[in-house]
Design an enzyme around this catalytic site. Structure first.
Site, mmCIF file in Angstrom:
data_model
loop_
_atom_site.group_PDB
_atom_site.id
_atom_site.type_symbol
_atom_site.label_atom_id
_atom_site.label_comp_id
_atom_site.label_asym_id
_atom_site.label_seq_id
_atom_site.Cartn_x
_atom_site.Cartn_y
_atom_site.Cartn_z
ATOM 1 N N HIS A 89 -8.771 -3.481 -2.037
ATOM 2 C CA HIS A 89 -7.514 -3.172 -1.371
ATOM 3 C C HIS A 89 -7.369 -3.984 -0.082
ATOM 4 O O HIS A 89 -8.199 -3.899 0.818
ATOM 5 C CB HIS A 89 -7.472 -1.675 -1.046
ATOM 6 C CG HIS A 89 -6.118 -1.177 -0.635
ATOM 7 N ND1 HIS A 89 -5.181 -0.744 -1.546
ATOM 8 C CD2 HIS A 89 -5.538 -1.034 0.584
ATOM 9 C CE1 HIS A 89 -4.095 -0.338 -0.915
ATOM 10 N NE2 HIS A 89 -4.288 -0.511 0.378
ATOM 11 N N ASP A 141 -9.458 -1.829 -6.477
ATOM 12 C CA ASP A 141 -8.558 -1.061 -5.624
ATOM 13 C C ASP A 141 -8.615 0.395 -6.055
ATOM 14 O O ASP A 141 -8.683 0.694 -7.253
ATOM 15 C CB ASP A 141 -7.126 -1.588 -5.755
ATOM 16 C CG ASP A 141 -6.268 -1.238 -4.565
ATOM 17 O OD1 ASP A 141 -6.314 -0.067 -4.129
ATOM 18 O OD2 ASP A 141 -5.570 -2.119 -4.057
ATOM 19 N N SER A 154 0.831 -1.195 0.000
ATOM 20 C CA SER A 154 0.000 0.000 0.000
ATOM 21 C C SER A 154 0.876 1.259 0.000
ATOM 22 O O SER A 154 1.699 1.450 -0.896
ATOM 23 C CB SER A 154 -0.969 -0.041 1.182
ATOM 24 O OG SER A 154 -1.922 0.988 1.128
#
Length: 320
Positions: free
Chosen positions: A288, A258, A164
Site C-alpha cells: 500500500h 495491499d 486509499s
C-alpha cells in the site's frame, strides 16, 4: 519468511527505513502528524509555476454550517475551450490527511494532462464519523457541477478520483451521484481504494507493522464507522452495494500485498459483471502506497505512468 523478502527488491530497503505504523485508536494525533510529516511529492518548479491554486470555502451539507474548504487547481494559461474536471479526494485512513499532502500530485495532473481539479478538505473521523466525510465531498462535487460554466469546465467530462480511503470516498461518490441523479459522472479512478471493512481472511494476512496492515486498517474503519462497523451502508463501504449497474467507467489500481487487494479485485469483477467498463491493474510484489514511499523504483514509475495514462484517457477520451 520475512515480509520484506516477498516485496519487490527495489521496495525492500524502504521497509527498514520507515518506523512502524501507529494505531490511530491508540495515538490519533501521532498518526495524523506522521502522515503530514511524510515528504509529499512536490512536482517540479516549472509545474508549480504553470498551475494556479485557489483555496475557497464552499457551501457544505446541511450539518456543516462552516462550509467545505477546497483547493482548485487550473492552468495559469489556458485556451478558450473548456477543460475536463476532476474531484480529487485525499487519503489518510478516514482519520487523517489533508489537501496539502496531494498538492504536488494534483499540480502534476493539471500540468501534464490538462484539467481543472477540485481537491476536498473534508471533515475527519472520529470527530466527524460517517457520513460527514462523503457528504462534504458530495457537496464539493455538486459545487463543481453547478459552477462548471464559470470555471471553464465541461460538465460532461467530470469525474472523481482518490487514493486509499479517498478512493473509497470516490467510489461512494459514484454511487451517490447515480442514486441522487444530480451529477452525471464520466469516470472514476480508484487508487488502492478502501472499499470494505477488513473482515476477509486474505486481508488479515497483511500484518507487518511497516506497511498498512489489517490491524491499523481495522482501527481506522472502527473510528470512521462507530456503531455502523458491523453493518456499514454502501455509501460508507462501497463493496457492500448490492447493485453496481449504471456507474461510470472505472480504473482500479492495487498492489499484491495491499491490505485491500482481494476486496478491490472483487469490486472490479462485480463492476464488470454489472456492465461497467472497468480496468484493473494489480502491481505484483507491491504494498500500500509503495509509489509514494519509493518513487524512483521501476514499479513506482510504472504505477505513475499507468495512472497518468488512465487519467488522460478518462479526461480526454477523444485524444484531444
Amino acid at each position: 519468511m520475512d515480509f520484506a523478502d516477498l516485496v519487490d527488491p527495489e521496495l525492500r530497503e524502504s521497509l527498514f527505513r520507515v518506523p512502524p505504523g501507529l494505531d490511530p485508536a491508540e495515538d490519533l494525533e501521532g498518526t495524523r502528524r506522521r502522515m503530514l510529516e511524510r515528504a509529499p511529492f512536490a512536482g517540479s518548479a516549472d509545474q508549480q509555476a504553470r498551475v494556479q491554486r485557489t483555496d475557497l470555502t464552499i457551501p457544505g451539507p446541511p450539518d456543516n454550517a462552516d462550509g467545505v474548504r477546497v483547493r482548485v487547481y487550473e492552468p495559469r494559461e489556458r485556451a478558450a475551450e473548456a477543460l475536463p474536471g476532476l474531484l480529487w479526494v485525499h487519503g489518510g485512513g478516514f482519520c487523517g490527511g489533508a489537501v496539502d499532502q496531494d498538492d504536488g500530485l494534483c499540480t502534476s495532473i493539471v500540468d501534464e494532462i490538462g484539467a481543472v481539479i477540485v481537491s476536498v478538505d473534508y471533515r475527519l473521523a472520529p470527530e466527524h464519523p460517517f457520513p460527514a466525510g462523503p457528504e462534504d465531498c458530495y457537496a464539493a462535487l455538486r459545487w463543481l457541477f453547478d459552477t462548471a460554466h464559470e470555471r471553464g469546465v465541461t460538465r460532461s467530462r467530470i469525474g472523481v478520483a482518490g487514493y486509499s480511503s479517498g478512493a473509497g470516498f470516490a467510489a461512494a461518490l459514484a454511487l451517490m451521484a447515480r442514486d441522487r441523479g444530480e451529477c452525471e459522472l464520466a469516470f472514476q479512478v480508484l487508487l488502492c481504494p478502501l472499499l470494505d471493512v477488513p473482515h476477509r481472511a486474505s486481508s488479515r494476512a497483511i500484518v507487518d507493522p511497516r506497511v498498512r496492515n489489517q490491524p491499523t486498517t481495522d482501527s481506522s474503519w472502527r473510528l470512521y464507522l462507530g456503531d455502523a462497523y458491523d453493518a456499514p451502508p454502501a455509501y460508507a463501504a462501497p463493496a457492500r452495494a448490492a447493485d453496481l449497474s449504471g456507474l461510470p467507467p472505472a480504473y482500479l489500481a492495487v498492489s499484491q500485498f495491499d491490505v485491500n487487494c482481494e476486496e478491490d479485485i472483487e469490486y472490479a469483477r462485480r463492476l464488470l459483471g454489472a456492465g461497467v467498463a472497468t480496468e484493473l491493474h494489480v502491481f505484483p510484489r507491491g504494498f500500500h502506497g509503495f509509489e509514494l514511499l519509493v518513487p524512483d523504483a521501476q514499479i513506482s514509475r510504472d504505477a505513475v505512468a499507468d495512472r497518468t495514462r488512465a487519467l488522460r484517457r478518462a479526461l480526454h477520451p477523444s485524444g484531444e
